[in-house]
Design an enzyme around this catalytic site. Sequence first.
Site, PDB file in Angstrom:
ATOM      1  CG  HIS A  19     -21.739 -10.831  26.046  1.00 36.10           C
ATOM      2  ND1 HIS A  19     -21.197 -11.274  24.864  1.00 36.10           N
ATOM      3  CD2 HIS A  19     -21.285  -9.555  26.211  1.00 36.10           C
ATOM      4  CE1 HIS A  19     -20.441 -10.300  24.348  1.00 36.10           C
ATOM      5  NE2 HIS A  19     -20.496  -9.254  25.143  1.00 36.10           N
ATOM      6  CG  HIS A  53     -17.484  -8.278  21.962  1.00 39.30           C
ATOM      7  ND1 HIS A  53     -16.392  -8.577  22.733  1.00 39.30           N
ATOM      8  CD2 HIS A  53     -18.418  -7.770  22.793  1.00 39.30           C
ATOM      9  CE1 HIS A  53     -16.654  -8.244  23.987  1.00 39.30           C
ATOM     10  NE2 HIS A  53     -17.866  -7.756  24.058  1.00 39.30           N
TER      11      HIS A  53
END
Lengths: 332, 214
Positions: A56, A218
Site C-alpha cells: 500500500h 487488497h
Amino acid sequence: MKKLINATDDVVVEALQGMEHAHPSLKVVYDPKYVVRADAPVAGKVGIVSGGGSGHEPMHGGFVGMGMLDAACPGEVFTSPTPDQMLDATKAVDGGAGVLHIVKNYTGDVLNFEMAAELAAADGIDVEAVVIDDDVAVQDSSFTAGRRGVGATVLAEKICGAAAEAGRDLAAVKELCERVNANGRSMGMALTSCTVPAAGKPTFELSDDEMEIGIGIHGEPGRERRPVASAAEVAKMLVEPILADLPYAEGEKALVFVNSMGGTPLIELYIIYNEVAKILAEHGVEIARNLIGPYITSLEMQGCSVTMLKLDDEMTELWDATVNTPALRWGV
Amino acid sequence: MPDGTTVTVDDLVAWVHRFSEVIDEHADELTQLDSAIGDADHGTNMRRGCRAAVDALAAAEPADVTGFGRAIAMKVISTVGGASGPLYGSFFLALGTTGGSAPSMDATETVAALKAGVAAIRSRGKAEPGDKTMLDALLPAIAAMEGSLEDGGSLADALQAGTDAAEEGMRATIPMLARKGRASYLGERSIGHQDPGATSSWLLLRSASETLAA
C-alpha cells in the site's frame, strides 16, 4: 507476472532497505520488522504506531516522521504484520506518555494488534487503539467483519500525529482519532486487478470493458461489476454513496482526498477531482482542503478512491500543521 | 513410536511435520480458494508459518505438551500473519496448556486438548458456527471425536471421525454467506466458494489422524 523485483521472498525486505538508504530520518529494524523515527522515543509525546500489509506504499512506512507516525509495522504483501513487530515498535516509541495504535479494520490486523496491545500492557505501557472503518462500499452490520479501513487512515495518521506533536495526551489523541474516523467516508473502484508477487498472477480477472465498484485495497473484489464509464459517471458512483452515508449540510467543509490505487496517473486523478468538485458544488459542500495522489495503494492496480472528511476547525488546524515524512511534507 | 493409545510429544512433533508437508502440497490450492473470496495469501502464509514451526520445534526440543504448544504457538503467531497466525497460534497455545506437563496424553486427554484449542480459536476470532470460517470444519470435528470416544471408539477411530466431520464441515462452507474476515466484505458473492481457513483446518485434522494414532 512482470515486476521490478529480484525474488518474491525478498520484496518487503529489499523495499525497506531502499527506504533506509533514501531517508536518514528513519531507522529500519529488520527482526522483527518495523520502521521508526530515528529520534524515537520523543520524551513526553504520545507515540503513534500503525501498520498493515505491505503493498500500500507509501502507507504506512512513508508516513513515519515528525508530525505523523512514530513507527510503522509492515507485514508481508497484503498480510497483517505480527504482534512481535507491533510490540517492539510500541516499546521503541514509548516516550512515557503512552502509545496509540491506529488499526485498519481487517480481521488479521485487528487480531494481531489486539494481541500486541495485551503484551504491551503486560510490559506496563499505556496503549490505546482506534480501528478505522471508513469504507462505505461495505454494509456495516454485526453480521460481518464491519467496514474496511481505507483512505481515512491516512488522514487520521496526519491529524493525530500533529496532535501528539502538539503535546496532547493519549486520551485526547485517541478521541480525536475516533472523531476523524466518525467523520471520514471512502469509496474506491478498480479498472484492473493487481498481482501479489508471491501469488504470481492477478488476484481477480477484470476484462477490458469492465470495472469494479467498491473495491478494497487488497484486490479483494468489490460488490459490483459494471461496464467501464466516464470519469464524470465514476465520480458520481464514488461520491454519492459517501454523501448518502454521511450527509453534509449546506456550507459544511470537507477535506477531499482523491487517491490512486497505484497504477492510475495523476492526470486522471485531477480529472476525477474536477468531477468531484462539481458534484460537491451542487450539494453546497465547501472543499476546504484536498489531497491528491497515490497514498494508500494496492500495488499496481489501476483505479482510485475518494475519501471525504467533514472538517471542524481543530482538524483543519492539525491538518495544516507541519509534517515531515517521506510521503507527506509541508510547513517544514 | 506411536502405539495407537497414547500421544507423545514426538507424535505431536510428527503431526506438525506432516501438516507442513500437506500444506506444502496444497499451498497453491489454498491460495486459489483465498483469491476467490479473500486476499490470495492463505497458502503462502501457512507454508511460511509451518516451515518456521518445524524449525522452532527442532530448536526447542519440547519435553511436554505445554512446551510443545508454546514453542509452536509463538512461531506461528510471529510468522503466519493475517488472521490465521493469531488463530492457529491460539489453538496450539491452548492445546498445550490443556495437555499439561505430562509427556503424553491418552485418547480422552488428546481430544480434550484439541477441543480447548478450538475453543481458543472461537474466542480469539469471535466467530460463530455458520459464519464460513475454520470453525465450521473444527467444531463438527470435535463433536464427532467426542461422540466416537463415547461410543467406545479408539483414538484412531476418533481422529478418523473428526477428520471426516471436518471434511464435511469444510464442504458445507461452500453455500454459506461469510460473516467474518475479508470474505464477509463480498456479501452474497461469498456464496459458492469453499472457505480457505476451513480447508486448512481439515488438513490439520487429517494430518493428526495420520500421525497421532498411526
